[in-house]
Design a protein around this motif. Structure first.
Motif, PDB file in Angstrom:
ATOM      1  N   GLY A 186      22.475 -11.917  73.123  1.00  0.00           N
ATOM      2  CA  GLY A 186      21.468 -10.918  72.741  1.00  0.00           C
ATOM      3  C   GLY A 186      21.195 -10.877  71.253  1.00  0.00           C
ATOM      4  N   SER A 255      12.153  -8.992  73.210  1.00  0.00           N
ATOM      5  CA  SER A 255      12.943  -9.061  74.448  1.00  0.00           C
ATOM      6  C   SER A 255      12.049  -8.599  75.588  1.00  0.00           C
ATOM      7  CB  SER A 255      14.138  -8.104  74.386  1.00  0.00           C
ATOM      8  OG  SER A 255      15.111  -8.600  73.526  1.00  0.00           O
ATOM      9  N   ASP A 299      17.065  -9.005  66.467  1.00  0.00           N
ATOM     10  CA  ASP A 299      17.419  -9.513  67.795  1.00  0.00           C
ATOM     11  C   ASP A 299      18.294  -8.507  68.550  1.00  0.00           C
ATOM     12  OD1 ASP A 299      17.735 -11.072  69.989  1.00  0.00           O
ATOM     13  OD2 ASP A 299      18.713 -12.749  68.981  1.00  0.00           O
ATOM     14  N   GLY A 300      19.305  -7.998  67.874  1.00  0.00           N
ATOM     15  CA  GLY A 300      20.183  -7.006  68.511  1.00  0.00           C
ATOM     16  C   GLY A 300      19.390  -5.790  68.972  1.00  0.00           C
ATOM     17  N   SER A 302      16.101  -5.623  69.644  1.00  0.00           N
ATOM     18  CA  SER A 302      15.091  -5.869  70.694  1.00  0.00           C
ATOM     19  C   SER A 302      15.749  -5.691  72.065  1.00  0.00           C
ATOM     20  CB  SER A 302      14.452  -7.252  70.554  1.00  0.00           C
ATOM     21  OG  SER A 302      15.379  -8.272  70.831  1.00  0.00           O
ATOM     22  N   THR A 303      16.954  -6.193  72.206  1.00  0.00           N
ATOM     23  CA  THR A 303      17.705  -6.044  73.459  1.00  0.00           C
ATOM     24  C   THR A 303      18.052  -4.563  73.686  1.00  0.00           C
ATOM     25  OG1 THR A 303      18.643  -8.208  72.962  1.00  0.00           O
ATOM     26  CG2 THR A 303      19.683  -6.971  74.739  1.00  0.00           C
TER      27      THR A 303
HETATM   28 MG    MG Z   1      17.938  -9.679  71.407  1.00  0.00          MG
END
Ligand code: MG
Ligand code: AMP
Length: 358
Positions: A186, A255, A299-300, A302-303
């Motif tokens: 993730g 995501s 990124d973290g 978006s999840t």
């Molecule tokens: Mg992510």
């Protein structure tokens, strides 16, 4: 008058005059050589295509150092992939999951640290310990199946990041419970795109872009000084984009449940697991796009925001609005975006609602 000036400039012996002349001519050439070709050199484009982390990647850099930078990028992406791959027996993550890890590499240390911080900040939405649940759904092998409730309940007892014993002084990790496993899926792509930007900078590249399967990070502006136009993919992966963002120097990471999923008895199951239920998150969103300076964070988040849903995401953003902006595509086909993206986000396809921080 003119003559006088010239005479003044070249006042001196014949020998001096000749020397001045000889110096000025090559200098004039040198200036014109730099002047005319610098912009050409700066806008020289180089691109490489890679396939790593189960993802097609396109990396583009501009300028005379672009080729050198892209070679370093190729090596670095390979290195990170080999470190983090859950299925590769030599990888560090594989060793961690089988209890055979030594002192952690700098990369894994940083990713673990960031992931545990996100676990706290997102009230448990971001949880790298859901890996045994990912396995039960078959997302790790592509042998998809719907696990029974008993299995999910049992595996949820292993999805507890508080039981990850992270010894920061000795750079070591252990699990308090047998059967625990972690996965950086993730957050790994954002970490990789952020590393690529660092390599660009180290190599003197001032303008570049990476696209890791729809997750983008940009360095600087385009070579003509204008902003990058980055499309947000549509859930149906059609030609018409969900929206377009105009940005400079940002990570734009999305995501969506449509990225990886399977169908059974007419029901769709996707790969983003709600750690509270052990099932694919159902939060009323089709996708979440995060815009931030920090690729790893983007990124973290978006999840995480995909799991949180709209209301919690907005509340979360209000507390962290200096760190990121967001675009949510809701199940009822609307784009809800944070106000920092006004003037940057447009959509031909969906109505856009901007949320204010007040
Ligand atoms: Mg992510
Ligand atoms: P992304 O495409 O960035 O949203 O990442 C999805 C991937 O993150 C999945 O394929 C899993 O490897 C992993 N993952 C799934 N659920 C979670 C979760 N709740 N927290 C952290 N990682 C997760």
């Amino acid at each position: 008058m003119k003559e006088n000036k010239i005479r003044l400039k070249f006042k001196g012996s014949k020998h001096h005059r000749l020397l001045a002349f000889l110096l000025i001519i090559p200098m004039a050439f040198a200036l014109s050589a730099c002047g005319s070709s610098t912009s050409e050199k700066d806008s020289k484009e180089s691109t490489i295509e890679l396939y790593n982390m189960d993802t097609h990647m396109t990396v583009t850099a501009y300028g005379e150092n672009a080729d050198k930078a892209l070679e370093k990028v190729r090596e670095e992406v390979n290195r990170i992939d080999k470190l983090l791959s859950t299925g590769l027996e030599e990888s560090e993550v594989y060793k961690i999951n089988s209890g055979a890890a030594d002192a952690l590499s700098e990369d894994t240390y940083k990713l673990l640290d960031k992931s545990l911080q996100l676990y706290k900040d997102t009230d448990g939405a971001f949880n790298i310990a859901v890996y045994p649940i990912m396995e039960a759904w078959g997302f790790t092998t592509k042998n998809y199946k719907v696990p029974d409730d008993e299995t999910i309940a049992r595996l949820l007892t292993l999805a507890t990041p508080d039981d990850i014993l992270f010894n920061r002084d000795e750079h070591k990790i252990a699990f308090a419970k047998e059967g625990m496993k972690i996965d950086f899926g993730g957050i790994a792509k954002g970490y990789t795109s952020a590393r690529i930007m660092e390599i660009f900078k180290e190599c003197g590249v001032k303008s570049g872009k990476v696209n890791l399967g729809g997750n983008v990070q940009t360095l600087g502006t385009k070579t003509d000084g204008s902003k990058w136009r980055i499309a947000i993919q549509s859930p149906d992966k059609g030609d018409e984009y969900a929206g377009v963002l105009e940005v400079a120097d940002k990570a734009i990471i999305t995501s969506g449940g449509y990225e990886r999923f399977f169908e059974e008895n007419g029901v769709t199951y996707h790969h983003i697991i709600d750690p509270k239920t052990g099932k694919p998150a159902k939060s009323g969103l089709q996708s979440v796009t995060i815009v931030s300076d920090d690729g790893t964070l983007a990124d973290g988040l978006s999840t995480s925001l995909f799991i949180m849903g709209k209301d919690k995401s907005v509340e979360f953003w209000k507390k962290h609005k200096d760190e990121f902006q967001f675009v949510l595509l809701t199940d009822d086909n609307k784009l809800v975006a944070s106000e920092g993206l006004k003037g940057s986000l447009t959509s031909d396809r969906y109505e856009v609602e901007f949320v204010s921080a007040k």
